[in-house]
Write an enzyme that holds these catalytic residues in place. Structure first.
Site, PDB file in Angstrom:
ATOM      1  CG  ASP A  36      19.457  52.873 -34.590  1.00  0.00           C
ATOM      2  OD1 ASP A  36      19.684  54.044 -34.235  1.00  0.00           O
ATOM      3  OD2 ASP A  36      18.290  52.425 -34.730  1.00  0.00           O
TER       4      ASP A  36
ATOM      5  CD  GLU B 198      22.311  57.790 -33.173  1.00  0.00           C
ATOM      6  OE1 GLU B 198      22.074  58.807 -33.856  1.00  0.00           O
ATOM      7  OE2 GLU B 198      21.429  57.007 -32.809  1.00  0.00           O
TER       8      GLU B 198
ATOM      9  CB  CYS C 191      19.404  58.637 -48.316  1.00  0.00           C
ATOM     10  SG  CYS C 191      19.526  57.285 -49.517  1.00  0.00           S
TER      11      CYS C 191
ATOM     12  CB  CYS D 237      21.911  59.283 -52.785  1.00  0.00           C
ATOM     13  SG  CYS D 237      20.348  59.848 -52.052  1.00  0.00           S
TER      14      CYS D 237
ATOM     15  CB  CYS E 193      15.923  57.853 -50.804  1.00  0.00           C
ATOM     16  SG  CYS E 193      16.972  59.278 -51.224  1.00  0.00           S
TER      17      CYS E 193
ATOM     18  CB  CYS F 142      18.891  57.260 -54.838  1.00  0.00           C
ATOM     19  SG  CYS F 142      18.731  56.709 -53.123  1.00  0.00           S
TER      20      CYS F 142
ATOM     21  CG  ASP G   9      15.076  50.522 -36.319  1.00  0.00           C
ATOM     22  OD1 ASP G   9      14.999  51.725 -36.003  1.00  0.00           O
ATOM     23  OD2 ASP G   9      14.221  49.675 -36.003  1.00  0.00           O
TER      24      ASP G   9
END
Length: 402
Positions: A186, A270, A323, A326, A342, A345, A352
């Protein structure tokens, strides 16, 4: 596979005079050809072919005002016509911007093919030069005596340094030993990159560190009279300051990309819209300084050489809002939120690292050829809207998975 070796060159006074005349002729041919191409297309709507530009160059040499074009080697002049033809092909194919006129203030270069230079016993002799060009070979694993270049590029930077670049056709390198690891990356501004393993590499901010010195040199240059020797010296100082920033950035990028390629078999990143991001006037300088585009370019060719796989996932994949535990997707997440919990969960996420984990999962799903649960695609999760389908991510793989 073609490989280039760039090293410092130290021409004598006579050689520098010949090369400077060659640079001037190359620049003149490029600008005149570009001007005629543009005028012809605007007035008649006709494109100019390479053969027509070649014939025009021959006619220019026969005129009295441009007869000096025959005093330098014809190969660099022909090469600049080929480069301009390729530049227009890329422009009409929407792969590049419209070619621009060359300035005498920027970097100067001349391309010599096999017919315009001689390489014997490690000595380089260019056309129109009686003595070999002195250069310093800095690649210990390559014997310069056995070097058989297909092209030699002589260049001069604005700070006055000379370089010789040797293009060599080599066999495909042997693939690197497999590591059994996959890694997601990332990219950011506060941290240059964060991996899915939790490793962080800080952003060195090369331009920001040297910005104060560069600004001082530019103010000194602005106070000098145009055309004076003091202004020329001040301009060289500005160019040297920019060169130090450029070299430091290149060294950092090469070290970072080489480390990633050696540590993993599959690297996932990305597809960033850098051209659109630099339109933000508040972050344009920082985004340009971090050089994400150059980072990706180096990763692509290094993965191709070593047999690694580089997976590029779609830029719209919600890596930060998803997330990694989950698969729950947030509806909103501000840029100032560096950590979030989250709601499904109750897992506490670092923004990051969580994004890097999601990028890795999406890349692994694409590399396997299925959508699966790895990237949260086509699976019902709590929260709205649902994650984007992996089939719509349009990810592509650069290199081969070994």
């Amino acid at each position: 596979m073609r490989t280039a070796y760039k090293c410092r060159a130290y021409p004598s006074a006579e050689q520098a005079a010949v090369l400077n005349r060659t640079f001037g002729c190359v620049r003149l041919v490029w600008n005149m050809t570009l001007g005629q191409r543009r005028q012809r297309f605007l007035t008649k709507g006709i494109r100019t072919s390479y053969r027509e530009t070649d014939n025009a160059l021959t006619e220019w040499k026969r005129t009295e005002g441009l007869a000096f074009l025959s005093e330098v080697s014809s190969v660099p002049l022909q090469q600049t016509l080929r480069h301009q033809h390729t530049a227009f092909q890329n422009f009409f194919a929407q792969r590049a911007q419209y070619p621009r006129f060359k300035s005498r203030m920027g970097r100067q270069s001349a391309h010599y093919t096999r017919s315009a230079f001689r390489m014997r016993d490690g000595l380089l002799t260019l056309a129109k030069n009686a003595t070999p060009l002195k250069f310093v070979w800095s690649f210990n694993d390559i014997d310069v005596v056995e070097l058989d270049p297909t092209m030699v590029v002589i260049s001069r930077d604005p700070d006055g340094r000379w370089y010789a670049t040797f293009a060599v056709d080599t066999d495909a390198p042997v693939s690197a030993e497999p590591t059994g690891r996959s890694i997601g990356v990332d990219l950011g501004l506060s941290d240059f990159l964060v991996t899915s393993d939790g490793e962080r590499i800080a952003n060195p901010r090369h331009l920001a560190v040297k910005a104060r010195n560069i600004a001082r040199y530019q103010r000194r240059m602005a106070r000098c009279q145009r055309g004076s020797s003091n202004r020329r010296k001040a301009k060289a100082k500005v160019a040297r300051a920019h060169r130090k920033v450029r070299n430091a950035r290149q060294d950092f990028l090469h070290r970072s990309t080489t480390r990633l390629v050696r540590s993993a078999d599959v690297i996932v990143i990305e597809d960033l819209n850098i051209r659109g991001m630099v339109r933000n006037r508040h972050l344009a300088r920082a985004i340009s300084d971090v050089s994400w585009g150059e980072f990706r370019r180096q990763l692509e060719y290094k993965c191709s050489r070593t047999g690694r796989a580089l997976v590029v996932i779609d830029r719209w994949f919600p890596s930060s809002k998803l997330c990694s535990t989950c698969g729950h997707r947030l509806t909103q997440l501000s840029l100032s939120s560096r950590h979030w919990t989250c709601p499904s969960c109750r897992t506490r996420h670092d923004r990051d690292i969580n994004a890097a984990k999601n990028i890795l999962a999406a890349g692994q799903a694409v590399a396997r050829g299925d959508s699966g649960d790895a990237c949260g695609a086509d699976v019902r999760r709590k929260g709205s809207p649902l994650p984007q389908s992996a089939a719509k991510q349009e990810a592509r793989v650069v290199g081969e998975v070994k």
